[in-house]
Enzyme design. Structure first.
Site, PDB file in Angstrom:
ATOM      1  N   PHE A  50      -2.478   4.672  -8.455  1.00 10.56           N
ATOM      2  CA  PHE A  50      -1.372   3.740  -8.652  1.00 10.56           C
ATOM      3  C   PHE A  50      -0.122   4.354  -8.033  1.00 10.56           C
ATOM      4  O   PHE A  50       0.253   5.476  -8.363  1.00 10.56           O
ATOM      5  CB  PHE A  50      -1.140   3.441 -10.132  1.00 10.56           C
ATOM      6  CG  PHE A  50      -0.164   2.322 -10.335  1.00 10.56           C
ATOM      7  CD1 PHE A  50      -0.578   1.008 -10.245  1.00 10.56           C
ATOM      8  CD2 PHE A  50       1.173   2.595 -10.564  1.00 10.56           C
ATOM      9  CE1 PHE A  50       0.328  -0.038 -10.387  1.00 10.56           C
ATOM     10  CE2 PHE A  50       2.091   1.553 -10.715  1.00 10.56           C
ATOM     11  CZ  PHE A  50       1.663   0.241 -10.629  1.00 10.56           C
ATOM     12  N   VAL A  51       0.500   3.626  -7.116  1.00 13.64           N
ATOM     13  CA  VAL A  51       1.677   4.156  -6.410  1.00 13.64           C
ATOM     14  C   VAL A  51       2.868   3.222  -6.578  1.00 13.64           C
ATOM     15  O   VAL A  51       2.701   2.028  -6.871  1.00 13.64           O
ATOM     16  CB  VAL A  51       1.372   4.370  -4.901  1.00 13.64           C
ATOM     17  CG1 VAL A  51       0.378   5.498  -4.687  1.00 13.64           C
ATOM     18  CG2 VAL A  51       0.888   3.075  -4.247  1.00 13.64           C
ATOM     19  N   GLU A  56       1.673  -8.033   3.376  1.00 14.17           N
ATOM     20  CA  GLU A  56       1.407  -7.605   1.990  1.00 14.17           C
ATOM     21  C   GLU A  56       1.882  -6.167   1.790  1.00 14.17           C
ATOM     22  O   GLU A  56       1.934  -5.384   2.747  1.00 14.17           O
ATOM     23  CB  GLU A  56      -0.109  -7.652   1.727  1.00 14.17           C
ATOM     24  CG  GLU A  56      -0.594  -8.863   0.972  1.00 14.17           C
ATOM     25  CD  GLU A  56      -0.261  -8.816  -0.512  1.00 14.17           C
ATOM     26  OE1 GLU A  56       0.661  -8.086  -0.918  1.00 14.17           O
ATOM     27  OE2 GLU A  56      -0.931  -9.525  -1.274  1.00 14.17           O
ATOM     28  N   ASP A  57       2.178  -5.812   0.549  1.00 18.27           N
ATOM     29  CA  ASP A  57       2.509  -4.423   0.245  1.00 18.27           C
ATOM     30  C   ASP A  57       1.250  -3.569   0.120  1.00 18.27           C
ATOM     31  O   ASP A  57       1.157  -2.481   0.686  1.00 18.27           O
ATOM     32  CB  ASP A  57       3.375  -4.320  -1.027  1.00 18.27           C
ATOM     33  CG  ASP A  57       2.757  -5.006  -2.246  1.00 18.27           C
ATOM     34  OD1 ASP A  57       1.712  -5.696  -2.108  1.00 18.27           O
ATOM     35  OD2 ASP A  57       3.304  -4.857  -3.345  1.00 18.27           O
ATOM     36  N   GLY A  92       6.527  -7.475  -3.797  1.00 16.66           N
ATOM     37  CA  GLY A  92       6.323  -6.104  -3.342  1.00 16.66           C
ATOM     38  C   GLY A  92       6.537  -5.839  -1.866  1.00 16.66           C
ATOM     39  O   GLY A  92       6.848  -4.722  -1.487  1.00 16.66           O
ATOM     40  N   ASP A 106       6.345  -1.594  -7.436  1.00 15.87           N
ATOM     41  CA  ASP A 106       6.948  -1.283  -8.730  1.00 15.87           C
ATOM     42  C   ASP A 106       5.923  -0.850  -9.770  1.00 15.87           C
ATOM     43  O   ASP A 106       4.720  -1.030  -9.606  1.00 15.87           O
ATOM     44  CB  ASP A 106       7.668  -2.517  -9.270  1.00 15.87           C
ATOM     45  CG  ASP A 106       6.692  -3.555  -9.817  1.00 15.87           C
ATOM     46  OD1 ASP A 106       5.723  -3.889  -9.088  1.00 15.87           O
ATOM     47  OD2 ASP A 106       6.873  -4.007 -10.949  1.00 15.87           O
ATOM     48  N   ASP A 132      -5.543  -4.083  -3.188  1.00 17.47           N
ATOM     49  CA  ASP A 132      -6.206  -3.291  -4.221  1.00 17.47           C
ATOM     50  C   ASP A 132      -7.597  -3.916  -4.452  1.00 17.47           C
ATOM     51  O   ASP A 132      -8.523  -3.658  -3.686  1.00 17.47           O
ATOM     52  CB  ASP A 132      -5.303  -3.305  -5.454  1.00 17.47           C
ATOM     53  CG  ASP A 132      -5.779  -2.433  -6.594  1.00 17.47           C
ATOM     54  OD1 ASP A 132      -6.551  -1.508  -6.350  1.00 17.47           O
ATOM     55  OD2 ASP A 132      -5.354  -2.672  -7.735  1.00 17.47           O
ATOM     56  N   ARG A 136      11.122   0.169  -7.159  1.00 16.47           N
ATOM     57  CA  ARG A 136      11.005  -0.528  -5.867  1.00 16.47           C
ATOM     58  C   ARG A 136      11.962   0.057  -4.830  1.00 16.47           C
ATOM     59  O   ARG A 136      11.705   0.005  -3.641  1.00 16.47           O
ATOM     60  CB  ARG A 136      11.322  -2.025  -6.028  1.00 16.47           C
ATOM     61  CG  ARG A 136      10.298  -2.800  -6.824  1.00 16.47           C
ATOM     62  CD  ARG A 136      10.541  -4.296  -6.636  1.00 16.47           C
ATOM     63  NE  ARG A 136       9.900  -5.116  -7.657  1.00 16.47           N
ATOM     64  CZ  ARG A 136       8.639  -5.533  -7.610  1.00 16.47           C
ATOM     65  NH1 ARG A 136       7.866  -5.158  -6.612  1.00 16.47           N
ATOM     66  NH2 ARG A 136       8.135  -6.287  -8.560  1.00 16.47           N
TER      67      ARG A 136
HETATM   68  P1  IMP Z   1      -5.037  -6.995  -5.871  1.00 19.17           P
HETATM   69  O1  IMP Z   1      -5.018  -8.456  -6.200  1.00 19.17           O
HETATM   70  O2  IMP Z   1      -5.796  -6.199  -6.913  1.00 19.17           O
HETATM   71  O3  IMP Z   1      -5.486  -6.657  -4.485  1.00 19.17           O
HETATM   72  O4  IMP Z   1      -3.564  -6.471  -6.078  1.00 19.17           O
HETATM   73  C1  IMP Z   1      -2.545  -6.814  -5.247  1.00 19.17           C
HETATM   74  C2  IMP Z   1      -1.216  -6.702  -5.942  1.00 19.17           C
HETATM   75  O5  IMP Z   1      -1.259  -5.841  -7.093  1.00 19.17           O
HETATM   76  C3  IMP Z   1      -0.238  -6.056  -4.993  1.00 19.17           C
HETATM   77  O6  IMP Z   1       0.389  -7.008  -4.157  1.00 19.17           O
HETATM   78  C4  IMP Z   1       0.705  -5.353  -5.934  1.00 19.17           C
HETATM   79  O7  IMP Z   1       1.708  -6.245  -6.373  1.00 19.17           O
HETATM   80  C5  IMP Z   1      -0.164  -4.965  -7.120  1.00 19.17           C
HETATM   81  N1  IMP Z   1      -0.658  -3.583  -6.980  1.00 19.17           N
HETATM   82  C6  IMP Z   1      -1.922  -3.174  -6.720  1.00 19.17           C
HETATM   83  N2  IMP Z   1      -1.996  -1.839  -6.667  1.00 19.17           N
HETATM   84  C7  IMP Z   1      -0.734  -1.389  -6.900  1.00 19.17           C
HETATM   85  C8  IMP Z   1      -0.150  -0.059  -6.944  1.00 19.17           C
HETATM   86  O8  IMP Z   1      -0.800   0.987  -6.760  1.00 19.17           O
HETATM   87  N3  IMP Z   1       1.189  -0.019  -7.215  1.00 19.17           N
HETATM   88  C9  IMP Z   1       1.959  -1.131  -7.404  1.00 19.17           C
HETATM   89  N4  IMP Z   1       1.454  -2.376  -7.350  1.00 19.17           N
HETATM   90  C10 IMP Z   1       0.114  -2.498  -7.100  1.00 19.17           C
END
Ligand code: IMP
Length: 173
Positions: free
Chosen positions: A150-151, A97-98, A44, A157, A101, A163
């Site tokens: 969710f974006v 990081e992208d 991402g 993606d 969450d 993307r």
């Molecule tokens: P976490 O482990 O829940 O913090 O999620 C991190 C990963 O989940 C990110 O690096 C993204 O790949 C994916 N992710 C979390 N939220 C989103 C979103 O809103 N859109 C797209 N990918 C997301």
């Protein structure tokens, strides 16, 4: 009426301006470094990292780590598999990081990177959803703080799509 197209949430112009500011902040904080190892989290963060490194004035060594999360489509399961061949010993490191969450992916990556004994480790994320956090991790540099939405776009993606969008968008339900 549903158009099937994602609707714009953060424009390309807003992203460009913010990435420039972030590059400046990273450069200022590492002005004493001879080089900075920038670790891009695939998939991402690839577009964000490409734009960010071009705004950083410290010489950058670009590296990659792949994080794959298994489980539900739109939320992290916590089962994160990492793939990399990083050697970070004694290096000044910026992890890019992208989006943060739940924080599960970042926390897993941080554990792995700390084991490699960098001289310093800073975290940079384009987006942060603090209200979705399950593990208390914070970035040193955050582009935009957003609600628990969710974006897609600008590298992010939905099931592999969107993307390439130059802006951040909310997919049509
Ligand atoms: P976490 O482990 O829940 O913090 O999620 C991190 C990963 O989940 C990110 O690096 C993204 O790949 C994916 N992710 C979390 N939220 C989103 C979103 O809103 N859109 C797209 N990918 C997301």
């Amino acid at each position: 009426m549903a158009t099937g197209l994602p609707s714009e949430y953060i424009s390309a112009e807003q992203i460009t301006a913010r990435v420039k500011e972030m590059g400046q902040a990273v450069s200022d904080d590492h002005a004493d470094a001879t080089e900075l190892t920038v670790v891009c989290v695939l998939n991402g963060a690839f577009i964000f990292t490409a734009d960010l490194v071009r705004q950083i004035t410290v010489p950058c060594r670009l590296e990659f780590i792949r994080a794959s999360s298994y489980g539900l489509l739109r939320s992290s399961s916590g089962m994160v598999t990492l793939n990399h061949d990083l050697d970070l010993e004694a290096r000044r490191v910026l992890l890019v990081e992208d989006i943060i969450d739940t924080g599960l992916t970042l926390s897993r990556i941080l554990d792995e990177l700390q084991r490699l004994r960098p001289a310093s480790l800073k975290i940079c994320t384009l987006l942060d959803k603090p209200s979705a956090r399950k593990i208390p991790v914070e970035a040193d540099y955050t582009g935009f703080t957003i609600p628990d939405l969710f974006v897609v776009g600008y590298g992010l993606d939905s099931a592999g799509l969107y993307r390439e969008l130059p802006f951040i968008a909310i997919p049509d339900p």
